[in-house]
Design a protein around this motif. Structure first.
Motif, PDB file in Angstrom:
ATOM      1  N   LEU A  59       0.849  -1.190   0.000  1.00 56.49           N
ATOM      2  CA  LEU A  59       0.000   0.000   0.000  1.00 56.49           C
ATOM      3  C   LEU A  59       0.883   1.238   0.000  1.00 56.49           C
TER       4      LEU A  59
ATOM      5  N   ALA B  83      -1.740  -1.238  -4.054  1.00 56.94           N
ATOM      6  CA  ALA B  83      -2.747  -0.181  -4.108  1.00 56.94           C
ATOM      7  C   ALA B  83      -2.067   1.160  -3.832  1.00 56.94           C
ATOM      8  N   VAL B  84      -2.598   2.197  -4.463  1.00 56.76           N
ATOM      9  CA  VAL B  84      -2.113   3.563  -4.240  1.00 56.76           C
ATOM     10  C   VAL B  84      -3.339   4.392  -3.896  1.00 56.76           C
ATOM     11  N   VAL B  85      -3.405   4.953  -2.692  1.00 55.83           N
ATOM     12  CA  VAL B  85      -4.649   5.623  -2.308  1.00 55.83           C
ATOM     13  C   VAL B  85      -4.691   7.112  -2.642  1.00 55.83           C
ATOM     14  N   ASP B  86      -3.538   7.725  -2.821  1.00 56.83           N
ATOM     15  CA  ASP B  86      -3.480   9.091  -3.324  1.00 56.83           C
ATOM     16  C   ASP B  86      -4.535   9.993  -2.662  1.00 56.83           C
ATOM     17  N   TYR B  87      -5.259  10.799  -3.438  1.00 58.54           N
ATOM     18  CA  TYR B  87      -6.225  11.760  -2.883  1.00 58.54           C
ATOM     19  C   TYR B  87      -7.276  11.110  -1.980  1.00 58.54           C
ATOM     20  N   ILE B  88      -7.552   9.825  -2.236  1.00 59.15           N
ATOM     21  CA  ILE B  88      -8.599   9.150  -1.474  1.00 59.15           C
ATOM     22  C   ILE B  88      -8.340   9.246   0.022  1.00 59.15           C
TER      23      ILE B  88
END
Lengths: 421, 421
Positions: free
Chosen positions: A186, A292-297
């Motif tokens: 992650l 997974a890359v959650v970035d702005y989330i």
């Protein structure tokens, strides 16, 4: 007639920056003897330069109140720093022109360290240019890198989302590992400081639980050592959950997510430590993996906000206004921790000088000696910040986030070209 | 003495598969005249072959009840299909050996289309090999691609997470777009069917709201056409939120996420449509962009589960058992929609033959003619599935997901080597 107040949002937004906005608005309205009207600039300081001001009296009161549970920056934010007053005097002349035209005497700037520098410049400008302005900062950043304050509004909610997500996705990986995925990676935000990566460790209830390995922005990535830890973890637990900071560095200080030899990796400019690490692990071990890359989330996840964070964001907005009423200026409200167990905090104040353009990293003693985990001191510090739930109202199955109308005040000044990009 | 029942989980897990497990367990215990003990296999059918059976009477009753709100597969799942009975008779002999040793007369297999084929093979095997076994499927898949049933447990919760996340992250992008990010890309699961991508559109309250463009697994990616739509959207709204299925295809049918020319893109095997699309947009437009890949997070996000989905998962578990008590076998419970507004559903049954190894795609009429959005019919179908909140209990700031002890029954059979991988 008291002078008007202007509020603006700056830098990367958070799940709770609008709770600060509501704190400011509500508190300003509670002091009619001290403040005239309350305006918001569209898109931060850019909106001031462009004379794009929103009259909050034209907004639905229920929508303004709903700011408390609405993520993103309701008035628009910006990535823009004022220039040096010596080289960009026209920017300051313009600010004074707009402030004067709308009788603005109070400026509340909601942002991180860079934005506090902007607030400070505005504060100093006033005296120099014969238009005194009370400029105050309101803290905000998911990176938790503001100095002096115990934490920054926005961080606790991002931390809660990350720890929740790691706990949930790890149960998934654990279910599948005998015949499928062995490694899950992650990627979280944090260019310089690993606070968000550290927060992932709150998912652990006891030793050895996921995330087993955390790669911090502060600890240079040593490939062989990491692979050894990874293999040992898989031998022991059957699988491994890895959390990586987008800001992970190579031993030479370069960004890990930017490969040296293949320029096709250029896309990694915007996150890409997880796919890159995934590629490396696949090459070396052949394990099946997911990433997974959650970035702005992660910074918008208001649906799982920390109640402590929401309360602090709101309190910071209010404290900015109350401080002004008490006669202070050029300050930023801070959160002061009186006790960790039970968690007790109260509002304090610090000068804009003490926080402007300063990045507060994570203390080395918060990271375990091997560099892949966090210490008890870090847990004690972090745990209170994710406490409490504060769900937004749901309508038709989804969080209800009303939008402001954003009607602009009629312009009174000539137009002005902002030199940016 | 009635025969014992065995429950097992198969394939990619979901946020609510354990709610089905609890439904099965509770219902079996409600019929002591019909069923003896209830066991769970560790890691799906693999656990049966390996004689790794968990005695649920040794588990804390509160932990079993907590399955209703715990994501992942509590007993372990697997990616493993039984071989053909002609070529792999030893697998079937082994199953009978284990079933006989533990007096198992009922087999409940919780999975998708592939797992229904396994359940069917087990059902047929019994008669052929003189050890009658009642094999029943319990539906599950976030892909929503099971045939006959109105929806599959697991989908509604993943859909709710995706729509929530798109709504939240889009507010973030909207705040920043004047001076920063213009394009945000979210990659969701769905190798063949675009149901999850379609669900993102539920974030829209009115036309033109994010996500502005959806790239479905079903619609071949036409670069020039997409770029034209992207540019038009940015001109009109100032920014664009794109949702892309991991299964997006090129016009020649190949996977979009695997670049033709650069083998360094091999990592994209496990998702990578978002970074690849991001690279393409950057090359062509130079816009600042961000991307996220939610991967396992979307199917594990129990903290924002759809109540309808949880209820249906639980009901499917119960209906599998009640169907057996009523004398049925070789079936899968299905969800039947009686009405959409208001949403009314009830349980039904279908034969395992009718769902085994069948993938139900999204009807073309659910996608708008231009290929980038969903129609009103799709909205009407999807909306009920994300209704209602069903938060898990929180402890110390995070969802509390207790773990089963998983103590294995003493083995009674010789060991058996499973030929897989």
């Amino acid at each position: 007639m008291p002078q008007n107040a202007l509020y603006a949002q700056s830098g990367g937004v958070t799940a709770v920056i609008n709770a600060s906005a509501w704190g400011v608005i509500e508190a300003v309205r509670g002091h009619p003897a001290h403040f005239g009207r309350i305006y918001a600039a569209r898109d931060g300081i850019l909106g001031v330069l462009r004379e794009e001001l929103i009259d909050l009296d034209h907004e639905d009161p229920l929508t303004l109140q709903a700011l408390r549970h609405t993520p993103g920056g309701a008035f628009g934010s910006c990535r823009f720093d004022l220039g040096d007053p010596e080289t960009h005097p026209e920017q300051y002349e313009r600010l004074v022109e707009v402030f004067r035209a709308h009788d603005i005497g109070y400026f509340f700037y909601n942002g991180g360290g860079g934005s506090m520098d902007t607030a400070l410049k505005v504060a100093k400008m006033g005296d120099r240019m014969g238009y005194p302005i009370t400029a105050v900062g309101v803290p905000k950043t998911i990176d938790n890198d503001l100095a002096i304050t115990d934490t920054s509004p926005g961080f606790g909610s991002a931390a809660k989302f990350i720890a929740t997500t790691v706990r949930e996705a790890s149960l998934d990986v654990e279910s599948m590992h005998t015949s499928s995925t062995k490694v899950f990676i992650l990627e979280v935000m944090g260019r310089h400081a690993g606070w968000l990566a550290a927060a992932a460790a709150l998912a652990q209830e006891f030793d050895g639980q996921p995330p087993m390995l955390i790669l911090f922005a502060e600890i240079p990535f040593e490939e062989a050592d990491f692979m050894e830890h990874l293999n040992r973890t898989i031998e022991r637990h059957g699988y491994c959950v890895v959390v990586v900071s987008e800001g992970l560095k190579n031993p030479d200080g370069s960004l890990f997510s930017v490969a040296q030899s293949h320029d096709v990796y250029a896309y990694t400019q915007l996150g890409g430590a997880a796919p890159r690490l995934s590629e490396l692990i696949r090459e070396k071990t052949g394990h099946k993996l997911h990433w997974a890359v959650v970035d702005y989330i992660q910074r918008a996840a208001r649906h799982i906000a920390s109640k402590v964070d929401v309360d602090q964001a709101y309190a910071c907005g209010r404290a900015a206004v109350e401080g002004v009423v008490a006669g202070h200026h050029s300050f930023m409200p801070i959160i002061q921790r009186d006790s960790t167990q039970p968690y007790r905090w109260r509002m304090g104040r610090t000068s804009l000088e003490s926080v402007a353009d300063i990045e507060q990293g994570m203390p080395r003693e918060y990271i375990t000696p091997d560099g892949y985990g966090i210490t008890q001191a870090a847990r004690d510090y972090l745990r209170p910040l994710i406490q409490g739930e504060d769900q937004p109202p749901f309508e038709r199955g989804l969080p209800a986030y009303p939008r402001i109308r954003g009607e602009l005040l009629p312009k009174r000044c000539p137009s002005f070209e902002v030199d940016h990009d």
